[in-house]
Design a protein around this motif. Sequence first.
Motif, PDB file in Angstrom:
ATOM      1  N   VAL A  79     -42.049  49.729 -48.424  1.00 54.26           N
ATOM      2  CA  VAL A  79     -41.405  50.065 -47.150  1.00 54.26           C
ATOM      3  C   VAL A  79     -42.095  49.264 -46.053  1.00 54.26           C
ATOM      4  O   VAL A  79     -43.308  49.361 -45.862  1.00 54.26           O
ATOM      5  CB  VAL A  79     -41.506  51.576 -46.857  1.00 54.26           C
ATOM      6  CG1 VAL A  79     -40.857  51.899 -45.512  1.00 54.26           C
ATOM      7  CG2 VAL A  79     -40.844  52.376 -47.987  1.00 54.26           C
ATOM      8  N   TYR A  80     -41.317  48.470 -45.327  1.00 49.94           N
ATOM      9  CA  TYR A  80     -41.865  47.610 -44.282  1.00 49.94           C
ATOM     10  C   TYR A  80     -41.999  48.403 -42.987  1.00 49.94           C
ATOM     11  O   TYR A  80     -41.026  48.961 -42.473  1.00 49.94           O
ATOM     12  CB  TYR A  80     -40.976  46.391 -44.094  1.00 49.94           C
ATOM     13  CG  TYR A  80     -40.851  45.559 -45.346  1.00 49.94           C
ATOM     14  CD1 TYR A  80     -41.889  44.730 -45.748  1.00 49.94           C
ATOM     15  CD2 TYR A  80     -39.721  45.639 -46.155  1.00 49.94           C
ATOM     16  CE1 TYR A  80     -41.801  43.985 -46.917  1.00 49.94           C
ATOM     17  CE2 TYR A  80     -39.625  44.895 -47.322  1.00 49.94           C
ATOM     18  CZ  TYR A  80     -40.665  44.069 -47.700  1.00 49.94           C
ATOM     19  OH  TYR A  80     -40.583  43.341 -48.857  1.00 49.94           O
ATOM     20  N   LYS A  81     -43.219  48.433 -42.447  1.00 49.64           N
ATOM     21  CA  LYS A  81     -43.512  49.257 -41.278  1.00 49.64           C
ATOM     22  C   LYS A  81     -43.524  48.463 -39.976  1.00 49.64           C
ATOM     23  O   LYS A  81     -43.549  49.053 -38.898  1.00 49.64           O
ATOM     24  CB  LYS A  81     -44.875  49.941 -41.466  1.00 49.64           C
ATOM     25  CG  LYS A  81     -44.913  50.927 -42.629  1.00 49.64           C
ATOM     26  CD  LYS A  81     -44.013  52.121 -42.376  1.00 49.64           C
ATOM     27  CE  LYS A  81     -44.132  53.171 -43.469  1.00 49.64           C
ATOM     28  NZ  LYS A  81     -43.325  54.372 -43.194  1.00 49.64           N
ATOM     29  N   THR A  82     -43.556  47.139 -40.058  1.00 46.41           N
ATOM     30  CA  THR A  82     -43.553  46.304 -38.863  1.00 46.41           C
ATOM     31  C   THR A  82     -42.622  45.124 -39.082  1.00 46.41           C
ATOM     32  O   THR A  82     -42.185  44.841 -40.212  1.00 46.41           O
ATOM     33  CB  THR A  82     -44.971  45.762 -38.540  1.00 46.41           C
ATOM     34  OG1 THR A  82     -45.378  44.874 -39.590  1.00 46.41           O
ATOM     35  CG2 THR A  82     -45.969  46.898 -38.394  1.00 46.41           C
ATOM     36  N   ARG A  83     -42.354  44.406 -37.999  1.00 43.32           N
ATOM     37  CA  ARG A  83     -41.528  43.202 -38.077  1.00 43.32           C
ATOM     38  C   ARG A  83     -42.366  41.935 -38.131  1.00 43.32           C
ATOM     39  O   ARG A  83     -41.830  40.829 -38.125  1.00 43.32           O
ATOM     40  CB  ARG A  83     -40.601  43.141 -36.857  1.00 43.32           C
ATOM     41  CG  ARG A  83     -39.603  44.296 -36.788  1.00 43.32           C
ATOM     42  CD  ARG A  83     -38.719  44.174 -35.567  1.00 43.32           C
ATOM     43  NE  ARG A  83     -37.775  45.283 -35.482  1.00 43.32           N
ATOM     44  CZ  ARG A  83     -36.894  45.439 -34.494  1.00 43.32           C
ATOM     45  NH1 ARG A  83     -36.857  44.552 -33.498  1.00 43.32           N
ATOM     46  NH2 ARG A  83     -36.058  46.468 -34.491  1.00 43.32           N
ATOM     47  N   SER A  84     -43.679  42.092 -38.184  1.00 41.45           N
ATOM     48  CA  SER A  84     -44.569  40.928 -38.227  1.00 41.45           C
ATOM     49  C   SER A  84     -44.414  40.196 -39.557  1.00 41.45           C
ATOM     50  O   SER A  84     -43.860  40.723 -40.529  1.00 41.45           O
ATOM     51  CB  SER A  84     -46.018  41.376 -38.045  1.00 41.45           C
ATOM     52  OG  SER A  84     -46.407  42.243 -39.107  1.00 41.45           O
ATOM     53  N   GLN A  85     -44.920  38.987 -39.600  1.00 41.48           N
ATOM     54  CA  GLN A  85     -44.922  38.202 -40.830  1.00 41.48           C
ATOM     55  C   GLN A  85     -46.356  37.781 -41.169  1.00 41.48           C
ATOM     56  O   GLN A  85     -46.963  37.035 -40.418  1.00 41.48           O
ATOM     57  CB  GLN A  85     -44.024  36.976 -40.675  1.00 41.48           C
ATOM     58  CG  GLN A  85     -42.552  37.302 -40.600  1.00 41.48           C
ATOM     59  CD  GLN A  85     -42.033  37.980 -41.860  1.00 41.48           C
ATOM     60  OE1 GLN A  85     -42.496  37.698 -42.975  1.00 41.48           O
ATOM     61  NE2 GLN A  85     -41.090  38.898 -41.695  1.00 41.48           N
ATOM     62  N   PRO A  86     -46.913  38.258 -42.278  1.00 40.13           N
ATOM     63  CA  PRO A  86     -46.326  39.249 -43.185  1.00 40.13           C
ATOM     64  C   PRO A  86     -46.359  40.655 -42.567  1.00 40.13           C
ATOM     65  O   PRO A  86     -47.193  40.920 -41.695  1.00 40.13           O
ATOM     66  CB  PRO A  86     -47.231  39.180 -44.416  1.00 40.13           C
ATOM     67  CG  PRO A  86     -48.543  38.694 -43.891  1.00 40.13           C
ATOM     68  CD  PRO A  86     -48.232  37.769 -42.755  1.00 40.13           C
TER      69      PRO A  86
END
Length: 273
Positions: A79-86
């Motif tokens: 589950v992705y918690k932020t929009r940062s990369q990575p």
Amino acid sequence: MDRFHAGFLKSITLIKDYLPHLVIGGGWAPFVYYRYLAGDYAKNPIRTGDLDILVGNPLPQAGERLLDEILTGAGLQTVYKTRSQPPVVHYEGEIDGLEVEIEFLTDLKGSGQDEVIVVQPGLHAEALRYLSVLIENTIEVVINDAPVAGAEAGLRVRLPSPAAFIFNKGLVFLRRKERLKKGKDLYYIFDLLAYREDFKERTVADLRRIGERYKKWFKTFKGNLAEAFSDPESDSVALAAQQRPPGAFSALDDRQMKQYIFATFQDLLPRLQ
């Protein structure tokens, strides 16, 4: 055994091959201290459903599978918690019908802002300031519960020492954006210091020893607590008191609880000189 405890046991069983390379942190550390280190099965500290696991960078592979493969292979979802990369990633889902949530953390090097590092192919760890205190000062504890379905007994886990846990919390609480998390940090420190006298004496002595290794940070730690607990009516006292779990310190009313918290920190500070 409640569902959070059973979920914890099943989570560490799932990743048992990696346990020598991992450090259990967050709210589960005090639970392990009381239950498995001190042998106190009645103590009921603050707990959460999520499991914070601290890792080095890079994390070596243990066995035939990467850690990400083990977790996703067991049915947990990334589950992705932020929009940062990575992005910050949590592993969420069920193990044998019990909900679990696992997050990986690593130490932030240099002077940059908090970031996310791929410490092993597919495995994202959020890099946080002061985490080295936890990773570099650990103890090993045997999880000696009778096994539950899908979990093993006798597993050995690494945790920050109680003193390192207190040191880290005293450094990070001022960086918290959420008042709830700040209050939890302060309550964790208080609760460990208010525990049995023999436990407190060993912990304070170890805290002084660790402080010699991180003199600049130790000065910051002492300054943070001295300012936060300079007044019995301070916001920090109130925030910590609000985190008291049901049934804890039941002989104290709210005002007495605040006085006890304030007195506990006032007792600590001269011992650190």
